[in-house]
Write a protein that holds these residues in place. Structure first.
Motif, PDB file in Angstrom:
ATOM      1  N   HIS A   1     -25.355  23.830 -33.492  1.00  0.00           N
ATOM      2  CA  HIS A   1     -26.279  24.653 -31.812  1.00  0.00           C
ATOM      3  C   HIS A   1     -27.648  25.036 -32.848  1.00  0.00           C
ATOM      4  N   TRP A   2     -28.589  25.200 -31.153  1.00  0.00           N
ATOM      5  CA  TRP A   2     -30.227  25.022 -31.375  1.00  0.00           C
ATOM      6  C   TRP A   2     -29.444  27.187 -31.506  1.00  0.00           C
ATOM      7  N   THR A   3     -28.675  28.287 -31.602  1.00  0.00           N
ATOM      8  CA  THR A   3     -28.968  29.476 -31.687  1.00  0.00           C
ATOM      9  C   THR A   3     -27.967  29.574 -32.817  1.00  0.00           C
ATOM     10  N   GLY A   4     -27.738  28.583 -33.465  1.00  0.00           N
ATOM     11  CA  GLY A   4     -26.371  28.976 -34.788  1.00  0.00           C
ATOM     12  C   GLY A   4     -27.653  29.976 -35.387  1.00  0.00           C
ATOM     13  N   GLN A   5     -28.353  28.947 -36.327  1.00  0.00           N
ATOM     14  CA  GLN A   5     -29.003  29.448 -37.886  1.00  0.00           C
ATOM     15  C   GLN A   5     -29.605  31.239 -37.365  1.00  0.00           C
ATOM     16  N   LEU A   6     -29.899  30.899 -36.149  1.00  0.00           N
ATOM     17  CA  LEU A   6     -30.973  32.108 -35.557  1.00  0.00           C
ATOM     18  C   LEU A   6     -29.748  33.348 -35.187  1.00  0.00           C
ATOM     19  N   GLN A   7     -28.576  33.172 -34.839  1.00  0.00           N
ATOM     20  CA  GLN A   7     -27.673  33.835 -34.737  1.00  0.00           C
ATOM     21  C   GLN A   7     -27.205  34.269 -36.123  1.00  0.00           C
ATOM     22  N   SER A   8     -26.643  33.761 -37.314  1.00  0.00           N
ATOM     23  CA  SER A   8     -26.247  34.073 -37.950  1.00  0.00           C
ATOM     24  C   SER A   8     -26.852  35.208 -38.810  1.00  0.00           C
ATOM     25  N   ASP A   9     -28.304  34.312 -38.829  1.00  0.00           N
ATOM     26  CA  ASP A   9     -29.654  35.136 -39.416  1.00  0.00           C
ATOM     27  C   ASP A   9     -29.936  36.802 -38.763  1.00  0.00           C
ATOM     28  N   SER A  10     -29.925  37.123 -37.456  1.00  0.00           N
ATOM     29  CA  SER A  10     -30.005  37.741 -36.679  1.00  0.00           C
ATOM     30  C   SER A  10     -28.507  39.024 -36.925  1.00  0.00           C
TER      31      SER A  10
END
Length: 381
Positions: A230-239
């Motif tokens: 998903h587009w936000t998958g990696q960003l959410q994980s880093d967050s």
């Protein structure tokens, strides 16, 4: 290395799950260091294939290798933490069974850590590759290093919204590792990033440039690729990694709330930088990224999101997107394949390099042979 005459010790922990085809190569890469005492612990996490038969045979290669087998699968984080608890060396490395160390990286990295007692860990350049054979290594430039105070390294990471370390290249001082604790199960996909943040909170960081430090293998089973669905998958994980770091650090890091605000803005910026590409492929993904940016830093993101939505939600823009979608998807697939193609070319060239030597060496031999022929012709005249 050092003036006391005592050789530093390093414990290398190798979790293995269904990586029997790679693990021997991984362990052998660790043993190619001459100036440190090495202890290798390979833990097979109840692999359902024949991996254990490979792991079980490893101690016959070298007495410095120990192996353990789980009767039930415990997962990567629990397995990694088990290995770290058993690590008794001055330094510790967590190395996935599908990655490898570059020759003499432990010698170089630990030498620098020995001379930098305030540093928690060291990291160096990583080569991404694909295939069974490791890339051929040649020295491209001299070894150089920079020591960053932990707070400065944290600030740089927050400005990027991500750390610049992958994992196989990181050498950690074991006293710092024990002070930081184990990997956090609340961050399954970015647990290594959260660990580097914790370690930088209690010590300095040595960044090394020069020859490769480690090799990161790309293949279909990489755990790190899973959140990218998903587009936000990696960003959410880093967050989440930043949030968990904030909880663990408490007030021990000066200005931590300002650092967190910087990290949230960096994540929001990254989301909106990806948003136009997402719109060309997936309207839902575009909206997910906009909402993610608003969640992380509404004050900064709100006007930017409004401009993006106003432009991309026009009927003309949507119509052009729909018309160009087939071509867009082809371009996207081609772009995504570039790193894999580059790695694949490397995998094709590597066997040739192993047999004949790297291209510069081959060219040097050809040139030397040409000079010998020219000299013999001159001598014969």
């Amino acid at each position: 290395m050092g003036s006391t005459g005592r050789r530093p010790t390093v414990s290398v922990v190798v979790p293995c799950y269904r990586y029997g085809r790679y693990v021997t190569q991984t362990v052998q890469s660790v043993l190619r260091n001459e100036h440190v005492d090495i202890d290798v612990l390979v833990i097979d996490d109840a692999s359902p294939d024949d991996s254990w038969s490979v792991v079980e045979a490893l101690p016959r290669l070298d007495p410095r290798i120990r192996v353990v087998r789980h009767e039930q699968n415990r997962g990567l984080i629990a397995t990694a933490n088990e290995g770290l608890q058993q690590a008794e060396g001055d330094y510790v490395v967590l190395l996935s069974a599908d990655d490898a160390l570059a020759p003499c990286w432990l010698d170089r990295g630990i030498d620098l850590l020995e001379r930098t007692p305030a540093a928690s860990f060291a990291l160096g350049p990583v080569r991404v590759f694909e295939g069974d054979l490791l890339p051929t290594v040649r020295k491209l430039r001299d070894v150089k290093s920079v020591v960053y105070p932990g707070r400065d390294w944290l600030a740089m990471s927050c400005r990027r919204g991500v750390t610049n370390a992958r994992s196989p290249e990181v050498i950690v001082r074991n006293t710092a590792q024990r002070a930081a604790g184990g990997y956090n199960p609340n961050v399954p996909y970015s647990s290594d990033m959260e660990m580097w943040l914790r370690l930088a909170s209690i010590g300095d960081v040595v960044e090394v440039s020069g020859p490769w430090a480690a090799f990161y293998r790309v293949h279909g089973q990489n755990m790190s690729q899973e959140p990218s669905r998903h587009w936000t998958g990696q960003l959410q994980s880093d967050s989440t990694a930043f949030d968990e770091w904030r909880k663990s650090a408490g007030e021990s890091v000066p200005g931590i709330d300002e650092l967190m605000a910087t990290a949230r803005r960096a994540l929001a910026r990254t989301a909106l930088r990806w948003a136009p590409q997402a719109f060309l492929q997936d309207t839902e993904g575009f909206e997910e990224l906009c909402e993610f940016a608003l969640e992380k830093d509404r004050t900064w993101a709100a006007p930017e999101v409004e401009k993006l939505r106003r432009f991309y939600h026009r009927g003309l823009t949507t119509g052009l997107r729909d018309s160009a979608l087939p071509l867009t998807m082809k371009a996207v697939r081609a772009r995504r394949s570039v790193p894999q193609l580059r790695a694949r070319v490397t995998s094709y060239l590597t066997p040739l390099n192993h047999r004949l030597g790297p291209l510069p060496d081959r060219l040097s031999r050809v040139a030397a042979r040409a000079r010998e022929v020219a000299k013999s012709k001159v001598a014969g005249q």
